[in-house]
Design a protein around this motif. Structure first.
Motif, PDB file in Angstrom:
ATOM      1  N   ASP A 156       8.253  -2.842  13.226  1.00  0.00           N
ATOM      2  CA  ASP A 156       8.371  -1.621  12.428  1.00  0.00           C
ATOM      3  C   ASP A 156       7.886  -1.822  10.990  1.00  0.00           C
ATOM      4  O   ASP A 156       7.872  -0.878  10.206  1.00  0.00           O
ATOM      5  CB  ASP A 156       9.815  -1.114  12.425  1.00  0.00           C
ATOM      6  CG  ASP A 156      10.802  -2.144  11.902  1.00  0.00           C
ATOM      7  OD1 ASP A 156      10.407  -3.292  11.665  1.00  0.00           O
ATOM      8  OD2 ASP A 156      11.993  -1.797  11.743  1.00  0.00           O
ATOM      9  N   LYS A 157       7.490  -3.037  10.630  1.00  0.00           N
ATOM     10  CA  LYS A 157       6.928  -3.298   9.303  1.00  0.00           C
ATOM     11  C   LYS A 157       5.429  -3.592   9.390  1.00  0.00           C
ATOM     12  O   LYS A 157       4.875  -4.275   8.532  1.00  0.00           O
ATOM     13  CB  LYS A 157       7.650  -4.472   8.633  1.00  0.00           C
ATOM     14  CG  LYS A 157       9.088  -4.181   8.225  1.00  0.00           C
ATOM     15  CD  LYS A 157       9.675  -5.342   7.434  1.00  0.00           C
ATOM     16  CE  LYS A 157       8.933  -5.557   6.136  1.00  0.00           C
ATOM     17  NZ  LYS A 157       9.508  -6.660   5.336  1.00  0.00           N
ATOM     18  N   GLU A 158       4.776  -3.060  10.405  1.00  0.00           N
ATOM     19  CA  GLU A 158       3.346  -3.327  10.578  1.00  0.00           C
ATOM     20  C   GLU A 158       2.521  -2.850   9.389  1.00  0.00           C
ATOM     21  O   GLU A 158       1.501  -3.447   9.044  1.00  0.00           O
ATOM     22  CB  GLU A 158       2.830  -2.666  11.856  1.00  0.00           C
ATOM     23  CG  GLU A 158       1.365  -2.955  12.122  1.00  0.00           C
ATOM     24  CD  GLU A 158       0.820  -2.200  13.319  1.00  0.00           C
ATOM     25  OE1 GLU A 158      -0.406  -2.216  13.513  1.00  0.00           O
ATOM     26  OE2 GLU A 158       1.617  -1.591  14.049  1.00  0.00           O
ATOM     27  N   ALA A 159       2.964  -1.775   8.731  1.00  0.00           N
ATOM     28  CA  ALA A 159       2.207  -1.252   7.592  1.00  0.00           C
ATOM     29  C   ALA A 159       2.062  -2.280   6.487  1.00  0.00           C
ATOM     30  O   ALA A 159       1.112  -2.222   5.698  1.00  0.00           O
ATOM     31  CB  ALA A 159       2.889   0.011   7.057  1.00  0.00           C
ATOM     32  N   PHE A 160       2.983  -3.254   6.410  1.00  0.00           N
ATOM     33  CA  PHE A 160       2.936  -4.270   5.356  1.00  0.00           C
ATOM     34  C   PHE A 160       2.611  -5.656   5.916  1.00  0.00           C
ATOM     35  O   PHE A 160       2.894  -6.671   5.281  1.00  0.00           O
ATOM     36  CB  PHE A 160       4.271  -4.304   4.606  1.00  0.00           C
ATOM     37  CG  PHE A 160       4.592  -3.017   3.914  1.00  0.00           C
ATOM     38  CD1 PHE A 160       4.014  -2.697   2.694  1.00  0.00           C
ATOM     39  CD2 PHE A 160       5.436  -2.088   4.497  1.00  0.00           C
ATOM     40  CE1 PHE A 160       4.279  -1.504   2.069  1.00  0.00           C
ATOM     41  CE2 PHE A 160       5.719  -0.894   3.875  1.00  0.00           C
ATOM     42  CZ  PHE A 160       5.143  -0.591   2.652  1.00  0.00           C
ATOM     43  N   LEU A 161       1.999  -5.691   7.097  1.00  0.00           N
ATOM     44  CA  LEU A 161       1.651  -6.976   7.701  1.00  0.00           C
ATOM     45  C   LEU A 161       0.663  -7.739   6.829  1.00  0.00           C
ATOM     46  O   LEU A 161       0.838  -8.946   6.586  1.00  0.00           O
ATOM     47  CB  LEU A 161       1.069  -6.738   9.099  1.00  0.00           C
ATOM     48  CG  LEU A 161       0.516  -7.972   9.815  1.00  0.00           C
ATOM     49  CD1 LEU A 161       1.617  -8.989  10.043  1.00  0.00           C
ATOM     50  CD2 LEU A 161      -0.144  -7.573  11.129  1.00  0.00           C
ATOM     51  N   GLU A 162      -0.371  -7.072   6.365  1.00  0.00           N
ATOM     52  CA  GLU A 162      -1.364  -7.762   5.530  1.00  0.00           C
ATOM     53  C   GLU A 162      -0.727  -8.314   4.261  1.00  0.00           C
ATOM     54  O   GLU A 162      -1.011  -9.449   3.854  1.00  0.00           O
ATOM     55  CB  GLU A 162      -2.508  -6.813   5.173  1.00  0.00           C
ATOM     56  CG  GLU A 162      -3.598  -7.490   4.348  1.00  0.00           C
ATOM     57  CD  GLU A 162      -4.698  -6.533   3.920  1.00  0.00           C
ATOM     58  OE1 GLU A 162      -5.636  -6.987   3.240  1.00  0.00           O
ATOM     59  OE2 GLU A 162      -4.610  -5.336   4.255  1.00  0.00           O
ATOM     60  N   TYR A 163       0.156  -7.534   3.642  1.00  0.00           N
ATOM     61  CA  TYR A 163       0.825  -8.008   2.421  1.00  0.00           C
ATOM     62  C   TYR A 163       1.685  -9.230   2.719  1.00  0.00           C
ATOM     63  O   TYR A 163       1.651 -10.224   1.968  1.00  0.00           O
ATOM     64  CB  TYR A 163       1.683  -6.892   1.824  1.00  0.00           C
ATOM     65  CG  TYR A 163       2.488  -7.336   0.617  1.00  0.00           C
ATOM     66  CD1 TYR A 163       1.929  -7.333  -0.650  1.00  0.00           C
ATOM     67  CD2 TYR A 163       3.797  -7.774   0.769  1.00  0.00           C
ATOM     68  CE1 TYR A 163       2.655  -7.752  -1.750  1.00  0.00           C
ATOM     69  CE2 TYR A 163       4.529  -8.202  -0.325  1.00  0.00           C
ATOM     70  CZ  TYR A 163       3.958  -8.185  -1.584  1.00  0.00           C
ATOM     71  OH  TYR A 163       4.693  -8.610  -2.665  1.00  0.00           O
TER      72      TYR A 163
END
Length: 627
Positions: A156-163
């Motif tokens: 559920d935190k995929e949006a901040f995977l790159e970060y």
């Protein structure tokens, strides 16, 4: 002639085949590593900040992706996310110039890999009633035996995977604790309290900062410059700072330093005006704080004598013994809806408590400066003079003449842009008049200092001589997250949340919502008719004599039969709604299959036939025009 044509056709095919192979070999050499990302949201394109972090790696870094491939066979969501993580890691390794080495490991139960994952700080989670566990985490090492890890990658935190991945690499690249300067007008640290004549404990937020960062306390009276290797400067309750201290902050920001400022129109725990001989002195003292010269130069509007009220977020407070709690519109419990979930600092937070908070706005002459909300009120908020909260006995009086502004007020925000100095008159070697190399400012502004105090977010108890913290709000998480974020490089801070790889079936979801609304409406109708029938039966029962109480009258029997019949009809209608839902979804699926399986091949076939007909027509026209 026929033989020559066949020979020429065969030779042409051979030449075309050789040319195709040559083109493929040449493309493989010239376009090696080239990628074209056509996904929505550019899922496989790294941000500029991540690319810069990868280019700056000096010593080799090893990343170990522990993923229980065999153990997650029945977990499609986890498998899809693991694929997304692996592809992101491979993309990063491809841009790191060989300095980032990726290792993919499937830690089987009771294996050495499983022990290694646990020893490197990774966490397994149970996925079945039988106790089966899986790993989905990353550990990293650098050339100096430094380690860092993401214990478990939450889908559920995929949006901040790159970060998260870039932050892990940055921590391995710069392994020392970030140096944080603290310039505070509030007693955050442990020390002697002259009012109680006893030693006071450090605030919980100060304890967290000290554990995670190398905190250096600064003295405003002697501050003239801020050392360049300072990662973050925290300024809390700046009251009448000397001009040299303000100039030092100004130059620190223009040199690219990262700044966190907490100001407040009414800092309730500011005891600077306390007088042991005059108990009223502390209550009447001015407890506001401001950086007026810096804020004006940066294009920030902030009134140190205005507080925000929000009746929609008001918390209940006790006003006296034996009296019922009263909602205080100046003490706010801000919810997840009031936090910016596109920013890594506040993305995972749910509750922030503030009291007598101020607000920020962007001045009309702010230039290219930008304010990005982190924490804000609801649109039902307003602002009043801070004097109205002084010695307030009845919080409900704040609702008199309450006029909401109709838009949220910014309590915490990121300030970015190319800032100019607030001290243009100061000249000399090394003095900057504007941001160095036109760099973007990295400043976070918070219009409340009380959110740092223990009473707003945590209960601290002593257990075996050690403080035990029981948090009931996310104030401490916010304070740690924002410092942790600012402690990274400017490239790391520039990485924002991005789109996820999940593509929901929006049309199907809309059909389901519509059917569910109709289903709930029918259920409500049934409940209402049931209540009406029970009421009528009760009325008829009350009109009967005592000796006939257990016998149904004809009227009661008729009402009961009508209800039972209506209940059967409504249940049929509910089943019809469900069947219609399934039929609509199945019809949609059938249409999509027809388009993919039949229509697209037909369009390609017709296109090919049309092209062949056009070529034939051109050949005939060319032959007909020959002499």
């Amino acid at each position: 002639m026929a033989f020559n044509r066949k020979t020429l056709s065969g030779s042409a095919l051979i030449v075309l085949g050789v040319l195709l192979v040559a083109v493929l070999l040449l493309a493989n050499v010239l376009l090696r590593g080239a990628r074209l990302d056509l996904t929505q949201g550019h899922l496989y394109t790294l941000s500029d900040g991540t690319r810069n972090i990868l280019k700056s790696i000096d010593e080799p870094i090893n990343l170990y992706f522990f993923y229980s491939d065999r153990g997650s066979q029945e977990l499609p969501q986890v498998r899809a996310y693991a694929t997304r993580v692996r592809e992101m890691l491979q993309e990063m390794a491809a841009h790191a110039g060989g300095k980032l080495k990726l290792h993919l490991i499937d830690p089987l139960p009771f294996s050495e890999d499983e022990d290694r994952a646990a020893s490197m700080g990774l966490q397994s989670i149970p996925v079945s009633a039988a106790g089966d566990k899986i790993f989905l985490g990353i550990a990293g090492t650098n050339s100096t035996n430094g380690q860092a890890a993401i214990p478990f990658l939450q889908p559920d935190k995929e949006a901040f995977l790159e970060y998260d991945l870039a932050k892990l690499i940055h921590e391995l690249e710069v392994p020392r604790k970030p140096l944080v300067g603290l310039l505070s007008g509030l007693p955050l640290a442990a020390g002697f309290d002259p009012a109680t004549r006893q030693m006071r404990q450090a605030w919980a937020v100060d304890q967290q900062w000290t554990q995670l960062f190398d905190v250096k306390n600064l003295d405003a009276a002697t501050l003239k410059t801020i050392e360049p290797d300072m990662n973050v400067l925290i300024v809390v309750q700046p009251r009448q700072l000397p001009e040299d201290a303000q100039f030092a902050i100004d130059q620190f920001v223009l040199r690219g330093g990262h700044l966190l400022v907490f100001v407040d129109p009414m800092a309730e725990l500011d005891d600077s005006g306390a007088d042991p001989n005059n108990p009223m002195a502390a209550m009447m003292a001015d407890k506001s704080s401001d950086l007026p010269r810096l804020f004006k130069a940066w294009g920030i509007e902030y009134d140190p004598h205005q507080v925000v009220l929000d009746r929609s977020r008001a918390l209940a407070v006790s006003v006296g013994e034996g009296q019922a709690p009263v909602r205080h519109p100046g003490i706010l419990g801000l919810t997840a809806a009031d936090l910016n979930h596109d920013d890594v600092v506040t993305a995972s937070l749910n509750t922030i408590n503030v009291t007598s908070a101020g607000h920020f706005d962007l001045a009309k002459d702010a230039g290219d400066a930008k304010l990005e909300p982190l924490i804000q009120t609801s649109s039902d908020a307003t602002s009043v003079a801070s004097d109205r909260l002084r010695m307030l006995s009845d919080p409900s009086s704040l609702l008199a003449d309450y006029k909401p502004g109709g838009s949220p007020y910014l309590i915490a925000a990121r300030l970015s842009g190319k800032l100019k100095s607030a001290f243009p008159e100061r000249k000399g070697e090394g003095v900057l008049a504007q941001a160095k190399d036109q760099a973007q400012a990295q400043v976070v502004l918070v219009a409340d200092t009380d959110l740092l105090s223990d009473r707003m977010w945590v209960q601290v108890r002593s257990f075996l001589g050690q403080p035990l913290m029981n948090a009931f709000a996310n104030n401490g998480d916010f304070a740690v997250n924002v410092v942790d974020n600012l402690a990274g490089s400017s490239d790391l801070i520039a990485i924002r949340g991005r789109a996820t790889s999940q593509r929901p079936f929006t049309t199907v979801d809309a059909i389901k919502r519509s059917a569910d609304d109709r289903f709930r409406a029918k259920e409500r109708d049934l409940q209402r008719e049931l209540a009406d029938t029970e009421r009528k039966l009760t009325e008829l029962q009350g009109a009967k004599s005592q000796d006939q109480a257990l016998v149904l009258s004809p009227e009661q029997k008729s009402e009961l039969d009508n209800f039972l019949q209506r209940k059967v009809e409504i249940r049929k209608e509910l089943r019809a709604v469900r069947r219609q839902l399934d039929a609509q979804i199945e019809s949609l699926g059938t249409r999509l299959k027809l388009i993919n399986i039949l229509l697209m091949p037909l369009l390609v076939t017709f296109g090919a036939l049309a092209y062949a007909w056009w070529r034939a027509q051109r050949r005939r026209a060319a032959q007909g025009g020959r002499p």
